[in-house]
Design an enzyme around this catalytic site. Structure first.
Site, short mmCIF file in Angstrom:
data_model
loop_
_atom_site.label_atom_id
_atom_site.label_comp_id
_atom_site.label_asym_id
_atom_site.label_seq_id
_atom_site.Cartn_x
_atom_site.Cartn_y
_atom_site.Cartn_z
N LYS A 1 10.65 10.68 4.45
CA LYS A 1 11.67 9.64 4.64
C LYS A 1 12.02 9.55 6.12
O LYS A 1 12.36 10.55 6.76
CB LYS A 1 12.90 9.96 3.80
N THR B 1 13.84 -1.86 1.15
CA THR B 1 13.73 -1.11 2.40
C THR B 1 15.14 -0.78 2.89
O THR B 1 16.04 -1.61 2.82
CB THR B 1 12.99 -1.94 3.46
N HIS C 1 16.10 14.23 0.20
CA HIS C 1 14.92 13.38 0.04
C HIS C 1 13.65 14.12 0.45
O HIS C 1 13.72 15.12 1.16
CB HIS C 1 15.06 12.11 0.88
N HIS C 2 12.51 13.54 0.07
CA HIS C 2 11.19 14.03 0.50
C HIS C 2 11.10 13.98 2.03
O HIS C 2 11.82 13.22 2.69
CB HIS C 2 10.10 13.16 -0.14
N MET D 1 6.28 3.07 -2.78
CA MET D 1 7.05 2.16 -3.63
C MET D 1 6.26 0.89 -3.93
O MET D 1 6.25 0.40 -5.05
CB MET D 1 8.38 1.81 -2.94
N GLY E 1 20.29 5.15 2.82
CA GLY E 1 21.07 3.94 2.56
C GLY E 1 22.01 4.13 1.39
O GLY E 1 23.14 3.62 1.38
N LYS F 1 0.83 -1.22 0.00
CA LYS F 1 0.00 0.00 0.00
C LYS F 1 0.86 1.26 0.00
O LYS F 1 0.34 2.38 -0.07
CB LYS F 1 -0.91 0.01 1.24
P1 NAP Z 1 5.80 4.26 2.46
O1 NAP Z 1 5.06 5.02 1.41
O2 NAP Z 1 5.66 4.69 3.89
O3 NAP Z 1 5.34 2.76 2.31
C1 NAP Z 1 5.68 1.74 3.21
C2 NAP Z 1 4.48 0.81 3.34
O4 NAP Z 1 4.86 -0.29 4.17
C3 NAP Z 1 3.30 1.51 4.02
O5 NAP Z 1 2.09 1.06 3.45
C4 NAP Z 1 3.45 1.04 5.47
O6 NAP Z 1 2.24 1.04 6.19
C5 NAP Z 1 3.93 -0.37 5.26
N1 NAP Z 1 4.62 -0.94 6.40
C6 NAP Z 1 5.26 -0.32 7.42
N2 NAP Z 1 5.77 -1.23 8.27
C7 NAP Z 1 5.45 -2.44 7.77
C8 NAP Z 1 5.67 -3.77 8.19
N3 NAP Z 1 6.33 -4.04 9.33
N4 NAP Z 1 5.22 -4.80 7.43
C9 NAP Z 1 4.54 -4.54 6.31
N5 NAP Z 1 4.28 -3.30 5.86
C10 NAP Z 1 4.72 -2.27 6.58
O7 NAP Z 1 7.35 4.22 2.16
P2 NAP Z 1 8.08 4.17 0.73
O8 NAP Z 1 8.36 5.55 0.26
O9 NAP Z 1 7.34 3.24 -0.17
O10 NAP Z 1 9.48 3.56 1.15
C11 NAP Z 1 9.57 2.29 1.76
C12 NAP Z 1 11.03 1.94 2.02
O11 NAP Z 1 11.71 1.83 0.77
C13 NAP Z 1 11.81 3.01 2.81
O12 NAP Z 1 12.74 2.35 3.66
C14 NAP Z 1 12.53 3.80 1.74
O13 NAP Z 1 13.69 4.42 2.20
C15 NAP Z 1 12.84 2.68 0.78
N6 NAP Z 1 13.12 3.08 -0.62
C16 NAP Z 1 14.06 2.38 -1.26
C17 NAP Z 1 14.30 2.61 -2.58
C18 NAP Z 1 15.33 1.76 -3.29
O14 NAP Z 1 15.59 2.00 -4.49
N7 NAP Z 1 15.91 0.77 -2.63
C19 NAP Z 1 13.61 3.62 -3.26
C20 NAP Z 1 12.63 4.34 -2.58
C21 NAP Z 1 12.38 4.05 -1.24
P3 NAP Z 1 1.83 2.36 7.05
O15 NAP Z 1 1.75 3.49 6.06
O16 NAP Z 1 0.52 1.98 7.65
O17 NAP Z 1 2.93 2.57 8.06
#
Ligand code: NAP
Length: 245
Positions: free
Chosen positions: A138, A79, A134-135, A14, A144, A11
């Site tokens: 974060k 992550t 970053h936004h 990413m 990372g 949800k």
């Molecule tokens: P996001 O919009 O907050 O999405 C994270 C999702 O995971 C949310 O739906 C969240 O729910 C859920 N979540 C939180 N804890 C969880 C758990 N224990 N088990 C299952 N789901 C859980 O964040 P995002 O921007 O997508 O980024 C997610 C991660 O990816 C971050 O660590 C970010 O730094 C990383 N990232 C990595 C890359 C890459 O290229 N490697 C690129 C972009 C981002 P809630 O909203 O209810 O908390």
């Protein structure tokens, strides 16, 4: 035969993109979507997923990756927020099971090249600092990608330059933090996605290497590459570069 894929964090910003990318790619079948509050272990078993993609939260990164490996499913983890010892433990666990996987702090091809060029340049310009932007959603800092870049620079440069003066921070943090002896400065602002500039300074010249993420689409080719490749690997790699070069 399609590769069966579960997306954890489906949800999120990413996760939503990954769901679309998996659905659009021939040869992949989306068999599960989980998010906060779901039972990941149960979903992995029930869906018979071969690959689990995780984009969740730094606080859950290690536990999720461990659960995926222990379920015998190939992890593709974007992550961020892993400690180096946690990555080592996960690599050992995957090795015991001869299970292929990838943890990558950045899936954008341009970012991988930026890190590689920065490490190459640091051989000639050991004075180097990183600014990452970053936004404001974060959670952790530094990114990372910044830590990984610092690690690559630390490994590539022949010497770590000593400060030319005794530095005095008039406000704590003015000189940023340090990873692998490389100063890192973190900016968090609305209106940004993910950006990084590596600034290298030499005698009478400076070199800037910059990568800008314009939208999260840029991560998808790297994620899809990883999903299609990990099923044929038998160890857990850290960094997309291991699948590119
Ligand atoms: P996001 O919009 O907050 O999405 C994270 C999702 O995971 C949310 O739906 C969240 O729910 C859920 N979540 C939180 N804890 C969880 C758990 N224990 N088990 C299952 N789901 C859980 O964040 P995002 O921007 O997508 O980024 C997610 C991660 O990816 C971050 O660590 C970010 O730094 C990383 N990232 C990595 C890359 C890459 O290229 N490697 C690129 C972009 C981002 P809630 O909203 O209810 O908390």
């Amino acid at each position: 035969m399609s590769i069966r894929v579960l997306v954890n964090g489906a949800k999120g910003r990413m996760g939503r993109q990954v769901v679309q990318a998996v659905q659009a790619y021939q040869g992949l079948e989306l068999v599960g979507q989980t998010d906060l509050g779901d039972d990941l272990k149960q979903a992995l078993g029930q869906s018979k997923a071969q690959v689990a993609v995780d984009f969740t939260h730094p606080s859950a990164a290690y536990a999720n990756a461990r659960a995926i490996i222990e379920a015998g499913v190939h992890p593709v983890v974007g992550t961020t927020g892993f400690r180096p010892d946690e990555i080592g433990t996960l690599q050992a666990l995957a090795k015991e099971r001869r299970l292929g996987g990838l943890i990558a702090p950045n899936f954008a091809i341009g970012a991988i090249l930026m890190m590689r060029y920065a490490a190459e340049a640091a051989r000639f310009f050991p004075h180097v600092e990183i600014i990452e932007l970053h936004h404001d959603g974060k959670a952790e800092a530094p990114s990372g990608t910044a830590i990984k870049t610092a690690e690559m620079i630390g490994a590539a440069r022949a010497s770590t330059p000593e400060p030319t003066v005794q530095e005095q921070e008039l406000a704590p943090g003015a000189r940023g933090t340090r990873a692998y002896a490389v100063p890192i400065h973190s900016v968090r602002l609305p209106g940004h996605v993910a950006h990084q500039e590596v600034i290298l300074g030499g005698m009478g010249e400076s070199l800037r290497i910059r990568h800008d993420t314009i939208s999260r689409e840029c991560f998808m080719p790297g994620v899809i590459l990883a999903v299609t490749r990990v099923v044929d690997l038998n160890e857990l790699y850290y960094g997309l570069e291991h699948l590119l070069f």
